[in-house]
Design a protein around this motif. Sequence first.
Motif, mmCIF file in Angstrom:
data_model
loop_
_atom_site.group_PDB
_atom_site.id
_atom_site.type_symbol
_atom_site.label_atom_id
_atom_site.label_comp_id
_atom_site.label_asym_id
_atom_site.label_seq_id
_atom_site.Cartn_x
_atom_site.Cartn_y
_atom_site.Cartn_z
ATOM 1 N N ARG A 194 0.839 -1.198 0.000
ATOM 2 C CA ARG A 194 0.000 0.000 0.000
ATOM 3 C C ARG A 194 0.874 1.248 0.000
ATOM 4 N N ASP A 195 1.893 1.253 0.856
ATOM 5 C CA ASP A 195 2.765 2.419 0.933
ATOM 6 C C ASP A 195 3.615 2.583 -0.320
ATOM 7 N N LYS A 196 3.982 1.471 -0.923
ATOM 8 C CA LYS A 196 4.756 1.555 -2.154
ATOM 9 C C LYS A 196 3.900 2.130 -3.280
ATOM 10 N N THR A 197 2.688 1.610 -3.416
ATOM 11 C CA THR A 197 1.800 2.096 -4.474
ATOM 12 C C THR A 197 1.428 3.554 -4.258
ATOM 13 N N ASP A 198 1.361 3.985 -2.999
ATOM 14 C CA ASP A 198 1.097 5.392 -2.689
ATOM 15 C C ASP A 198 2.319 6.276 -2.904
ATOM 16 N N ARG A 199 3.449 5.666 -3.225
ATOM 17 C CA ARG A 199 4.705 6.399 -3.479
ATOM 18 C C ARG A 199 5.143 7.216 -2.278
ATOM 19 N N ASP A 200 4.936 6.651 -1.092
ATOM 20 C CA ASP A 200 5.288 7.314 0.161
ATOM 21 C C ASP A 200 6.615 6.747 0.650
ATOM 22 N N VAL A 201 7.702 7.463 0.373
ATOM 23 C CA VAL A 201 9.042 6.966 0.669
ATOM 24 C C VAL A 201 9.221 6.679 2.153
ATOM 25 N N ASP A 202 8.847 7.613 3.014
ATOM 26 C CA ASP A 202 9.063 7.440 4.448
ATOM 27 C C ASP A 202 8.238 6.295 5.013
ATOM 28 N N ALA A 203 6.980 6.199 4.591
ATOM 29 C CA ALA A 203 6.126 5.113 5.071
ATOM 30 C C ALA A 203 6.656 3.768 4.595
ATOM 31 N N PHE A 204 7.098 3.729 3.368
ATOM 32 C CA PHE A 204 7.626 2.486 2.809
ATOM 33 C C PHE A 204 8.898 2.056 3.523
ATOM 34 N N MET A 205 9.835 2.983 3.725
ATOM 35 C CA MET A 205 11.099 2.648 4.366
ATOM 36 C C MET A 205 10.933 2.311 5.838
ATOM 37 N N ALA A 206 9.818 2.683 6.426
ATOM 38 C CA ALA A 206 9.562 2.333 7.822
ATOM 39 C C ALA A 206 9.388 0.832 8.011
ATOM 40 N N HIS A 207 9.182 0.100 6.924
ATOM 41 C CA HIS A 207 9.038 -1.350 7.013
ATOM 42 C C HIS A 207 10.388 -2.066 7.081
ATOM 43 N N PHE A 208 11.477 -1.350 6.827
ATOM 44 C CA PHE A 208 12.809 -1.943 6.828
ATOM 45 C C PHE A 208 13.546 -1.651 8.128
ATOM 46 N N SER A 209 14.360 -2.592 8.554
ATOM 47 C CA SER A 209 15.164 -2.410 9.754
ATOM 48 C C SER A 209 16.312 -1.437 9.488
ATOM 49 N N GLN A 210 16.494 -0.488 10.377
ATOM 50 C CA GLN A 210 17.627 0.431 10.258
ATOM 51 C C GLN A 210 18.880 -0.139 10.913
ATOM 52 N N ARG A 211 18.715 -1.187 11.709
ATOM 53 C CA ARG A 211 19.854 -1.770 12.430
ATOM 54 C C ARG A 211 20.535 -2.867 11.625
ATOM 55 N N GLN A 212 19.753 -3.651 10.893
ATOM 56 C CA GLN A 212 20.309 -4.752 10.110
ATOM 57 C C GLN A 212 19.508 -4.899 8.831
ATOM 58 N N LEU A 213 20.166 -4.783 7.701
ATOM 59 C CA LEU A 213 19.438 -4.874 6.435
ATOM 60 C C LEU A 213 20.375 -5.295 5.309
ATOM 61 N N THR A 214 19.918 -6.281 4.542
ATOM 62 C CA THR A 214 20.562 -6.623 3.274
ATOM 63 C C THR A 214 19.470 -6.779 2.233
ATOM 64 N N TYR A 215 19.508 -5.986 1.189
ATOM 65 C CA TYR A 215 18.590 -6.141 0.061
ATOM 66 C C TYR A 215 19.407 -6.366 -1.204
#
Length: 326
Positions: free
Chosen positions: A63-84
């Motif tokens: 939903r957040d991706k389709t709404d093009r909401d960068v901050d809302a979308f990135m809130a789903h990712f961990s800021q402490r540990q992340l590999t994409y």
Amino acid sequence: MSQLTRRAALTSGAAVALTALGATVVPSASAAPARPPTSIPEPVLDTSHATPEVVGLVVSAFRDKTDRDVDAFMAHFSQRQLTYTDGTLGAKYATWSELRAVFAQFMPAWPSTIRSYPTRIIGDARSAMALFVDSPEMFGHELRIIAPIDFRGGKIVREVDYWDGRHFGSDATGAIRNPPGQFATDFGEATVGEQSPALLRRVVSGLADAFAAGDAAAASELFTTDATFEDLTLHAAVVGQPAIAGFLDRARDLLPYGLGTTIRHVVGGAQGGGYEWKKPGAQVDHGVIALELDGQARISGLTSLWDGSLVDDAAIAALLAATIEQ
């Protein structure tokens, strides 16, 4: 547009699926996100092999991706540990800020008509497979992606997006794929570790061992009588255990995910999930397989995806010929 810019654009599309699993639970989890009135019918989301918690996480992220909401979308990712990682292009992002910079550059420029939506979710709130679609307006051509996702504390900690470069366009994919010396070989699996249940790992191990040995009989015994075996790259499906056994026997020396392959990482829950495979040195050296299980832990559905742009037309034709029963 530079090679890096084009790669980043494609990567942002794949990253969305991963995002899905690390969000807040949405009450209406079984339906796709609500969209403005349109002549295009809403997609059907299959959640039959997923827990309500992981469905909520995935739907919220899309939903957040389709709404093009960068901050809302990135809130789903961990800021402490992340590999994409974009498994097709070989581009890896190892920090939250690095990934955010990609989305912040491209997401605001997407037209309001874009649609990014899951079609199937398999797994639980620890890890899952998300099958999803990015509409053509985003990157110039439709992308159909399978993303194995791991998360902790409701945040995504690892995701790899797999898609078929032949479906996107072999020349276009080749122009933006990282060259061998720069293509990521470590997709972060060692960092996150295995989170899937032992039962699923046993099923995956049995299937992967049979594939690697070219043992069609042993592999087909793991499927239900009415199972479906789908290869998205080939745009082909085989239905029923006897037909699956025949296909695996005829395609024994041809399948990229067959002889000599090993397991990279397993994701999912008691109802299924799947695994990433690898075969260093092969023409197609990695890919992903999604699995749905019945109540007796037998495979009722298999969906495979690998990069068909790495092989020529003759190789695709030979694999399709193997679907023809003799």
